[in-house]
Design an enzyme around this catalytic site. Structure first.
Site, PDB file in Angstrom:
ATOM      1  N   TYR B 137       8.753  -1.598   3.399  1.00 55.01           N
ATOM      2  CA  TYR B 137       7.289  -1.509   3.589  1.00 55.01           C
ATOM      3  C   TYR B 137       7.109  -0.350   4.550  1.00 55.01           C
ATOM      4  O   TYR B 137       6.512  -0.472   5.603  1.00 55.01           O
ATOM      5  CB  TYR B 137       6.870  -2.854   4.211  1.00 55.01           C
ATOM      6  CG  TYR B 137       5.412  -3.154   4.405  1.00 55.01           C
ATOM      7  CD1 TYR B 137       4.532  -3.174   3.320  1.00 55.01           C
ATOM      8  CD2 TYR B 137       4.924  -3.493   5.669  1.00 55.01           C
ATOM      9  CE1 TYR B 137       3.196  -3.516   3.502  1.00 55.01           C
ATOM     10  CE2 TYR B 137       3.594  -3.836   5.849  1.00 55.01           C
ATOM     11  CZ  TYR B 137       2.731  -3.846   4.769  1.00 55.01           C
ATOM     12  OH  TYR B 137       1.411  -4.204   4.934  1.00 55.01           O
ATOM     13  N   HIS B 142       0.329   3.198   4.054  1.00 55.84           N
ATOM     14  CA  HIS B 142       0.124   2.004   3.224  1.00 55.84           C
ATOM     15  C   HIS B 142       0.006   0.757   4.095  1.00 55.84           C
ATOM     16  O   HIS B 142      -0.892  -0.073   3.899  1.00 55.84           O
ATOM     17  CB  HIS B 142       1.276   1.856   2.232  1.00 55.84           C
ATOM     18  CG  HIS B 142       1.234   0.573   1.455  1.00 55.84           C
ATOM     19  ND1 HIS B 142       0.282   0.310   0.494  1.00 55.84           N
ATOM     20  CD2 HIS B 142       2.014  -0.546   1.512  1.00 55.84           C
ATOM     21  CE1 HIS B 142       0.485  -0.901  -0.019  1.00 55.84           C
ATOM     22  NE2 HIS B 142       1.526  -1.438   0.585  1.00 55.84           N
ATOM     23  N   GLU B 208       2.288  -0.336  -7.583  1.00 56.85           N
ATOM     24  CA  GLU B 208       2.649   0.233  -6.286  1.00 56.85           C
ATOM     25  C   GLU B 208       3.599   1.389  -6.550  1.00 56.85           C
ATOM     26  O   GLU B 208       4.652   1.199  -7.175  1.00 56.85           O
ATOM     27  CB  GLU B 208       3.302  -0.804  -5.363  1.00 56.85           C
ATOM     28  CG  GLU B 208       2.306  -1.856  -4.887  1.00 56.85           C
ATOM     29  CD  GLU B 208       2.769  -2.656  -3.671  1.00 56.85           C
ATOM     30  OE1 GLU B 208       1.917  -3.009  -2.850  1.00 56.85           O
ATOM     31  OE2 GLU B 208       3.975  -2.934  -3.557  1.00 56.85           O
ATOM     32  N   GLU B 210       6.382   3.514  -5.771  1.00 54.87           N
ATOM     33  CA  GLU B 210       7.543   3.457  -4.884  1.00 54.87           C
ATOM     34  C   GLU B 210       8.682   4.266  -5.482  1.00 54.87           C
ATOM     35  O   GLU B 210       8.660   4.651  -6.645  1.00 54.87           O
ATOM     36  CB  GLU B 210       8.035   2.006  -4.722  1.00 54.87           C
ATOM     37  CG  GLU B 210       7.003   1.039  -4.169  1.00 54.87           C
ATOM     38  CD  GLU B 210       7.614  -0.267  -3.673  1.00 54.87           C
ATOM     39  OE1 GLU B 210       8.840  -0.310  -3.431  1.00 54.87           O
ATOM     40  OE2 GLU B 210       6.855  -1.239  -3.523  1.00 54.87           O
ATOM     41  N   ASP B 242       6.251  -1.244  -8.422  1.00 59.48           N
ATOM     42  CA  ASP B 242       6.315  -2.627  -7.960  1.00 59.48           C
ATOM     43  C   ASP B 242       4.983  -3.310  -8.281  1.00 59.48           C
ATOM     44  O   ASP B 242       4.087  -3.399  -7.440  1.00 59.48           O
ATOM     45  CB  ASP B 242       6.587  -2.628  -6.454  1.00 59.48           C
ATOM     46  CG  ASP B 242       6.866  -4.028  -5.936  1.00 59.48           C
ATOM     47  OD1 ASP B 242       7.337  -4.862  -6.712  1.00 59.48           O
ATOM     48  OD2 ASP B 242       6.608  -4.265  -4.741  1.00 59.48           O
ATOM     49  N   GLN B 249      -1.156 -12.849  -4.628  1.00 56.05           N
ATOM     50  CA  GLN B 249      -0.444 -12.504  -3.394  1.00 56.05           C
ATOM     51  C   GLN B 249      -1.207 -12.955  -2.142  1.00 56.05           C
ATOM     52  O   GLN B 249      -0.638 -13.534  -1.222  1.00 56.05           O
ATOM     53  CB  GLN B 249      -0.228 -10.990  -3.356  1.00 56.05           C
ATOM     54  CG  GLN B 249       0.531 -10.457  -2.150  1.00 56.05           C
ATOM     55  CD  GLN B 249       0.605  -8.924  -2.144  1.00 56.05           C
ATOM     56  OE1 GLN B 249       0.245  -8.266  -3.128  1.00 56.05           O
ATOM     57  NE2 GLN B 249       1.060  -8.361  -1.049  1.00 56.05           N
ATOM     58  N   SER B 266       8.815  -5.548 -12.063  1.00 57.53           N
ATOM     59  CA  SER B 266       8.944  -4.270 -11.358  1.00 57.53           C
ATOM     60  C   SER B 266       9.604  -3.323 -12.351  1.00 57.53           C
ATOM     61  O   SER B 266      10.648  -3.647 -12.910  1.00 57.53           O
ATOM     62  CB  SER B 266       9.823  -4.394 -10.114  1.00 57.53           C
ATOM     63  OG  SER B 266       9.431  -5.478  -9.309  1.00 57.53           O
ATOM     64  N   THR B 358       5.289   0.951  -0.963  1.00 57.57           N
ATOM     65  CA  THR B 358       4.293   1.857  -1.531  1.00 57.57           C
ATOM     66  C   THR B 358       4.219   3.144  -0.731  1.00 57.57           C
ATOM     67  O   THR B 358       4.063   3.107   0.486  1.00 57.57           O
ATOM     68  CB  THR B 358       2.920   1.164  -1.524  1.00 57.57           C
ATOM     69  OG1 THR B 358       3.070  -0.093  -2.162  1.00 57.57           O
ATOM     70  CG2 THR B 358       1.882   1.986  -2.255  1.00 57.57           C
TER      71      THR B 358
END
Lengths: 426, 426
Positions: B137, B142, B208, B210, B242, B249, B266, B358
């Site tokens: 993370y 983000h 997301e 990534e 992702d 969530q 994912s 992200t």
């Protein structure tokens, strides 16, 4: 197909003691290294380990659809992929082979020599290659106790807890079998009153008394498993010690959950006791405090009456049993956990492991972690040897045991025993 | 050992276009099904796929210590286990084989027929069997954006964020290669103002942006990886989408982190671009706002200048690029992530995948999720086709691309493209 292996009246020609966890009605599955350094899948009756790879080669499973090498593997994953019908056929057949009335193997010295091992001749391995490991948080007593300590009494149980089996992903690579020692982990932690973290050994290493179930291939990406089918995909259970470093966990876990506070080790008992073997011990789970959404509504007895205990054994001293709990205290049952896990289409595969979360009971002597037993260190737990423990100390061994008992038949899990060594030094 | 494969002046006898992501300087690794339905490990130059299993059988890797079947596998895990020296030898050799000055394969029609495929003859697979997947993370933009939306501006960045690369365990079983469509997930969510959750399709499906790096076997249980050695254990990188269901969530993630809001899918780009190939594109990462603890202090250029973009393509319409970002915005670099992940002794194995989190940049057009781009739906993103998007709609395809460019050499990742289908119906 009837589970004839569960016949409570069956006797075996293998020598067993009265109180063994592994009578002929158990027939668990595991993986071990033999005296010849060959890896094989096996089972156990009393204190005798049985090489299923050798039994199969000798033709004892003729008539059951199995590939030749299904038991000559270093994990049970492929056998578990064969599905519930095959597991049941094999378990029923093993019960027949070792039935006191069956002379075929009993009177064949050559075959017995190839198939039977004493426990000190073998070395137990991880029974499955764990693809994904999920840990639930399904004991209401544990969630309430920890929530109270971490967030205060009024925020103890989060609003979602009574609506869904809260769970999170764990680390597969640090799941180890009983007997492998671990090191005290190091990491970042925030001491009381500080604003900047420090680095060092965790001072709050803890066990978590859990059980875990092991699944077979259940669903394709995108397809949920209906709750009424969930048990078809559960192979069996093991004891599970979800080691935790409370100080590391507390500093790191907001907002994305526990990470290094957990993934240094999780220990399991090496024999998987099948769901079939646990059939006679079904019981009701706790009464739900809220009606769940339809996809989580399960019917019938979906919980199991499994007695659990945790002992701490300091080096060269006798052990003290510090907790006595039960699997039936789990608020959300395994069917609910599996239905929830897949409701969004998440695929579940053979060898996946799902932990129950810490199984704390309603009374203080049934709490499933030192965090709760010593109430964050405020009430040290007395040991028989004269000392006391707030958390686990270097060179302590933590031992968990579990068994079911009814009408004179005891089905046990053996134990998961793990020694905590001092921090790793190169 | 020099990385001769990176020689910017090398030309190849394989036909390529000027702007290809896969010049002879790239040489990524992947797994594909050939026209004969054989699974093999391969690489790619321009739009030509190269069967490394066949090349090896024909003797082109003689002198490099490789087992006979190392490329005849359904995953790169064993090859990755061979270690950095072997990866480099193989990549250097491939560069020589396809060098414009080398006639050996070029002039052998039989060999070329066995080794070369056009892209429409093959089907890309997952390149590795993912043991464990961790998601970090690590973009400060983000984390700040999402924190502001979920917890308010004053609690946006949690106190631990500037001290450690926050990460959590993800689900390996739902990692899929580019091209596999997914279903809109269903689950529990709490509508605004409600106190009881409802069940239904997620209304806030998001991508997301990534990248993920893939590791080799790095350490035994209990042994940390020192930060200065971390890059030795990184094989390469892929683009990583992702997928996230924001409503699921938000309801589930306290206190143990995201679960069903993430584990429905994912998606990754199928070609792993090696860390070696990215060597020329090293750059400094963001300046750290706090000095980290010693085990997280890295020296030298540990970040990489990789341009990233995200496009949304509604069904039968042209695509719109909705975000342009860069891997270099990642606050905590890969070495820091790996050193942190193992500081407690957590074992890292071949095929493990570590997501960056992200990758949002500093400006609104560089945000890496719809949650941020549309600011929770308050500012819909305009599409070229005339419509707009707050989140991803049924039958939209999300496409991510990435490339480095310097001194006329472009090293790209191709793309990860995934279509979102409506909810699953039996």
């Amino acid at each position: 197909m009837p589970i004839t292996a569960n016949n409570p009246d069956r006797k075996t020609w293998i020598e067993t003691t009265v109180n063994t966890d592994f009578p002929i009605q158990n027939i668990p599955f595991g993986v071990f290294l033999t005296r010849d350094d060959i890896i094989t899948i096996g089972t156990r009756i009393g204190d005798t380990a049985i090489d299923l790879g050798a039994l199969h080669q000798l033709g004892y499973f003729d008539g059951i659809p199995l590939t030749d090498d299904i038991f000559l593997q270093d994990s049970l994953n492929d056998f578990i992929s064969d599905g519930k019908k095959t597991w049941r056929l094999v378990r029923n057949r093993i019960a027949e082979i070792f039935d006191a009335k069956n002379d075929a193997l009993k009177n064949n010295e050559d075959h017995k020599k190839a198939v039977l091992f004493s426990l000190d001749e073998i070395e137990m391995q991880l029974p499955v290659s764990v693809g994904d490991y999920t840990d639930f948080y399904s004991s209401i007593e544990h969630a309430t106790n920890v929530g109270t300590m971490f967030r205060g009494k009024e925020n103890a149980l989060m609003p979602n807890w009574l609506h869904l089996p809260v769970g999170y992903h764990g680390r597969s690579s640090s799941i180890i079998p009983s007997g492998i020692p671990i090191h005290r982990p190091q990491g970042q932690k925030l001491t009381n009153g500080a604003t900047e973290p420090i680095f060092g050994p965790s001072r709050l290493v803890d066990f978590e008394l859990e059980m875990a179930f092991i699944t077979t291939d259940a669903n394709a990406l995108g397809e949920p498993i209906p709750i009424e089918e969930a048990e078809d995909y559960i192979f069996g259970l093991v004891l599970f010690n979800d080691w935790s470093a409370r100080d590391i966990q507390k500093w790191e876990y907001v907002p994305l959950g526990p990470f290094l506070g957990k993934n240094f080790a999780s220990s399991i008992s090496p024999w998987i006791v099948t769901l079939d073997a646990l059939e006679p011990y079904r019981t009701d789970g706790p009464k739900l405090l809220k009606e769940p959404l339809p996809y989580l509504q399960s019917t019938g007895k979906k919980s199991f009456d499994i007695n659990l205990e945790v002992a701490i054994q300091p080096e060269n001293e006798e052990e003290t049993i510090v907790s006595e709990s039960n699997f039936k205290y789990m608020y959300w049952n395994m069917s609910q956990q599996l239905a929830h896990h897949t409701i969004n289409g998440c695929p579940v595969n053979s060898g996946d492991m799902m932990g129950s979360g810490t199984l704390s009971g309603p009374t203080p002597d049934s709490y499933g972690s030192m965090l709760e037993l010593s109430w964050r260190g405020e009430k040290p737990v007395q040991l028989k040897s004269g000392g006391s423990r707030k958390f686990i100390e270097d060179n302590d061994t933590v031992i968990m045991r579990g068994y079911c008992e009814k009408s004179g038949v005891r089905i046990g899990f053996g134990e998961v025993s793990t020694k905590l060594l001092p921090i790793f030094k190169k």
